[in-house]
Write a protein that holds these residues in place. Structure first.
Motif, PDB file in Angstrom:
ATOM      1  N   PRO A 293       0.885  -1.249  -0.019  1.00  0.00           N
ATOM      2  CA  PRO A 293       0.082  -0.058   0.085  1.00  0.00           C
ATOM      3  C   PRO A 293       1.004   1.331   0.017  1.00  0.00           C
ATOM      4  O   PRO A 293       0.253   2.310  -0.300  1.00  0.00           O
ATOM      5  CB  PRO A 293      -0.731  -0.308   1.236  1.00  0.00           C
ATOM      6  CG  PRO A 293      -0.138  -0.947   2.275  1.00  0.00           C
ATOM      7  CD  PRO A 293       0.831  -1.879   1.415  1.00  0.00           C
ATOM      8  N   HIS A 294       2.161   1.327   0.382  1.00  0.00           N
ATOM      9  CA  HIS A 294       2.895   2.583   0.445  1.00  0.00           C
ATOM     10  C   HIS A 294       3.585   2.956  -0.849  1.00  0.00           C
ATOM     11  O   HIS A 294       4.737   3.675  -0.999  1.00  0.00           O
ATOM     12  CB  HIS A 294       3.913   2.229   1.597  1.00  0.00           C
ATOM     13  CG  HIS A 294       4.924   1.354   1.205  1.00  0.00           C
ATOM     14  ND1 HIS A 294       4.708  -0.248   1.742  1.00  0.00           N
ATOM     15  CD2 HIS A 294       5.820   0.984   0.579  1.00  0.00           C
ATOM     16  CE1 HIS A 294       5.577  -1.023   1.374  1.00  0.00           C
ATOM     17  NE2 HIS A 294       6.407  -0.027   0.895  1.00  0.00           N
TER      18      HIS A 294
ATOM     19  N   PRO B 196       0.567   3.769   4.552  1.00  0.00           N
ATOM     20  CA  PRO B 196      -0.702   3.096   5.161  1.00  0.00           C
ATOM     21  C   PRO B 196      -1.576   4.286   6.174  1.00  0.00           C
ATOM     22  O   PRO B 196      -2.592   4.248   6.043  1.00  0.00           O
ATOM     23  CB  PRO B 196      -0.347   1.929   5.527  1.00  0.00           C
ATOM     24  CG  PRO B 196       0.616   1.310   4.962  1.00  0.00           C
ATOM     25  CD  PRO B 196       1.419   2.789   4.598  1.00  0.00           C
TER      26      PRO B 196
ATOM     27  N   TRP C 156      -3.003   7.467   4.231  1.00  0.00           N
ATOM     28  CA  TRP C 156      -4.037   6.798   3.539  1.00  0.00           C
ATOM     29  C   TRP C 156      -5.174   8.033   3.591  1.00  0.00           C
ATOM     30  O   TRP C 156      -5.661   8.156   4.931  1.00  0.00           O
ATOM     31  CB  TRP C 156      -4.562   5.578   3.297  1.00  0.00           C
ATOM     32  CG  TRP C 156      -3.720   4.958   2.382  1.00  0.00           C
ATOM     33  CD1 TRP C 156      -2.091   4.746   2.175  1.00  0.00           C
ATOM     34  CD2 TRP C 156      -4.193   3.940   1.381  1.00  0.00           C
ATOM     35  NE1 TRP C 156      -2.022   3.887   1.138  1.00  0.00           N
ATOM     36  CE2 TRP C 156      -3.077   3.483   0.625  1.00  0.00           C
ATOM     37  CE3 TRP C 156      -5.729   3.667   1.041  1.00  0.00           C
ATOM     38  CZ2 TRP C 156      -3.496   2.714  -0.562  1.00  0.00           C
ATOM     39  CZ3 TRP C 156      -5.809   2.630   0.055  1.00  0.00           C
ATOM     40  CH2 TRP C 156      -4.665   2.223  -0.774  1.00  0.00           C
TER      41      TRP C 156
ATOM     42  N   LEU D  12      -8.032   0.208   5.344  1.00  0.00           N
ATOM     43  CA  LEU D  12      -7.898   0.828   3.913  1.00  0.00           C
ATOM     44  C   LEU D  12      -8.943   0.797   2.914  1.00  0.00           C
ATOM     45  O   LEU D  12      -9.410   1.759   2.252  1.00  0.00           O
ATOM     46  CB  LEU D  12      -6.538   0.500   3.227  1.00  0.00           C
ATOM     47  CG  LEU D  12      -5.044   0.696   4.005  1.00  0.00           C
ATOM     48  CD1 LEU D  12      -4.008   0.322   3.135  1.00  0.00           C
ATOM     49  CD2 LEU D  12      -5.123   2.133   4.473  1.00  0.00           C
TER      50      LEU D  12
ATOM     51  N   SER E  87      -8.088   6.939  -4.362  1.00  0.00           N
ATOM     52  CA  SER E  87      -7.312   6.334  -3.431  1.00  0.00           C
ATOM     53  C   SER E  87      -5.951   6.580  -3.636  1.00  0.00           C
ATOM     54  O   SER E  87      -5.539   6.912  -4.976  1.00  0.00           O
ATOM     55  CB  SER E  87      -7.710   4.988  -3.120  1.00  0.00           C
ATOM     56  OG  SER E  87      -6.947   4.304  -4.185  1.00  0.00           O
ATOM     57  N   PRO E  88      -5.144   6.454  -2.642  1.00  0.00           N
ATOM     58  CA  PRO E  88      -3.756   6.349  -3.244  1.00  0.00           C
ATOM     59  C   PRO E  88      -3.207   5.277  -4.052  1.00  0.00           C
ATOM     60  O   PRO E  88      -4.122   4.104  -3.903  1.00  0.00           O
ATOM     61  CB  PRO E  88      -2.798   6.318  -1.915  1.00  0.00           C
ATOM     62  CG  PRO E  88      -3.929   6.671  -0.823  1.00  0.00           C
ATOM     63  CD  PRO E  88      -5.204   6.470  -1.501  1.00  0.00           C
TER      64      PRO E  88
ATOM     65  N   TRP F 141      -5.711   1.699  -8.297  1.00  0.00           N
ATOM     66  CA  TRP F 141      -6.105   2.640  -7.337  1.00  0.00           C
ATOM     67  C   TRP F 141      -7.571   2.668  -7.404  1.00  0.00           C
ATOM     68  O   TRP F 141      -8.016   2.135  -8.536  1.00  0.00           O
ATOM     69  CB  TRP F 141      -5.689   3.856  -7.548  1.00  0.00           C
ATOM     70  CG  TRP F 141      -5.618   4.542  -9.037  1.00  0.00           C
ATOM     71  CD1 TRP F 141      -6.715   5.142  -9.569  1.00  0.00           C
ATOM     72  CD2 TRP F 141      -4.936   4.071 -10.329  1.00  0.00           C
ATOM     73  NE1 TRP F 141      -6.522   5.513 -10.945  1.00  0.00           N
ATOM     74  CE2 TRP F 141      -5.509   4.836 -11.170  1.00  0.00           C
ATOM     75  CE3 TRP F 141      -3.689   3.502 -10.335  1.00  0.00           C
ATOM     76  CZ2 TRP F 141      -4.803   4.683 -12.527  1.00  0.00           C
ATOM     77  CZ3 TRP F 141      -3.310   3.523 -11.589  1.00  0.00           C
ATOM     78  CH2 TRP F 141      -3.667   4.033 -12.889  1.00  0.00           C
TER      79      TRP F 141
END
Length: 364
Positions: free
Chosen positions: A41-42, A47, A50, A250, A263-264, A277
């Protein structure tokens, strides 16, 4: 409190999607444990940081190419198998076919004898095309192609010529561990994906006369990008959700996205890897995941390039979102894609005439 009073307090939202297409969210909020995806996720944000990302200023592409494909099974057929000893390499036996009869009837030869050793196959039509949206000509059909195929595990299968075209034989290795219908459907989808890659490649060649600078177009594939990650500047556009890939905290953030927010970017790996994403398209307020789509791009590009594509998709795709009173899959079914689907289905031909042509061919 009476049942009537309880019911009067219940709040609910009607899914705007046509029920024949399923739902735009199929178990997305419940199947977290079912996901075996490896998620990083990074890529864009840690995270802990987020949050929904608002649109940013980006340079518009020279053209946007929307790619889609459609498929239709014209008939299930039965291919008679030759006796042992008459196989390829010794003696070629031309396949005889029978159109599938109603469930109460057995596939039968022209003399009425029951076929004791026959394998099921699919005769299908499929088409793929590209719509170009560019400043000079607006939205217009750029490339289109269609094919007909016979999909089977029968090694004695041959092309089936009919008055409506030839169904080219595609022989798939048998797999006793997999359902035959699923195996043949997968083979059909594989051929459709290859055709989509072909029309997308031809579309970029056809852009030469459109005044679009080389390398300035964006390719949007309707569906996952699997098998097409080698195409440059390409996005996969997924309309519906069956699995929750992100960790619970998340994943919960996705429902808080406002229209136009995303989202990221994160990296996701299942049987294949890609950057991904989520983005919420403009829509009527409703269910938590209403208007949510997932975008994908290749995993082997730098993180900065993936984030740039995410920003571009966020600024660009909402303007193509469909409207509920015009499309039963709004807003996820983008307007250029909906128009392309209609044109592709028209090119598949009349299913009644195609079925009749197959029956004539099977009797000859």
């Amino acid at each position: 409190m009476t049942i009537a009073a309880q019911a009067s307090r219940m709040r609910f939202h009607v899914d705007g999607w046509d029920p024949t297409y399923g739902s735009s969210v199929e178990n997305a909020e419940y199947n977290i444990a079912d996901s075996t995806a490896k998620v990083t996720p990074h890529i864009e944000l840690a995270p802990a940081d987020w949050k929904p990302i608002s649109p940013s200023q980006v340079s518009a592409p020279g053209a946007v190419l929307f790619v889609d494909g459609v498929r239709r099974v014209e008939a299930r057929i039965w291919i008679e198998q030759p006796p042992s000893g008459f196989v390829d390499g010794v003696r070629r036996v031309e396949a005889r076919i029978w159109i599938e009869q109603p469930p109460s009837a057995e596939p039968a030869t022209s003399t009425g004898n029951t076929v004791r050793d026959a394998q099921m196959a699919l005769c299908a039509s499929y088409a793929a095309g590209t719509v170009c949206c560019c400043p000079d000509r607006g939205a217009h059909l750029l490339t289109i192609d269609y094919q007909r195929g016979l999909f089977t595990t029968a090694t004695n299968a041959a092309d089936v010529p009919t008055t409506a075209g030839t169904y080219k034989a595609t022989i798939t290795p048998d797999d006793q561990d997999q359902n035959l219908a699923v195996l043949l459907s997968t083979a059909l989808q594989r051929q459709l994906t290859e055709l989509e890659v072909l029309v997308a490649t031809h579309a970029r060649t056809a852009l030469t006369g459109h005044g679009v600078p080389d390398g300035s177009d964006l390719l949007v594939v309707d569906g996952p990008l699997r098998g097409r990650t080698h195409l440059p500047r390409a996005l996969g556009f997924i309309k519906s959700h069956r699995t929750a890939y992100l960790p619970p905290d998340l994943h919960a953030m996705i429902a808080t996205l406002a229209p136009g927010e995303r989202s990221p970017v994160f990296l996701m790996g299942t049987s294949w890897d890609r950057h991904a994403w989520y983005l919420r398209l403009p829509c009527t307020p409703g269910a938590p995941w209403a208007g949510i789509v997932r975008l994908e791009c290749a995993a082997d590009i730098p993180a900065a390039a993936a984030i740039e594509l995410a920003n571009l998709s966020q600024a660009l795709l909402p303007r193509y979102a469909s409207i509920e009173y015009k499309d039963t899959r709004a807003p996820q079914n983008l307007v250029p894609v909906a128009g392309l689907e209609r044109e592709l289905r028209r090119h598949l031909g009349n299913p009644i005439l195609l079925s009749r042509a197959l029956r004539v061919a099977s009797a000859s």
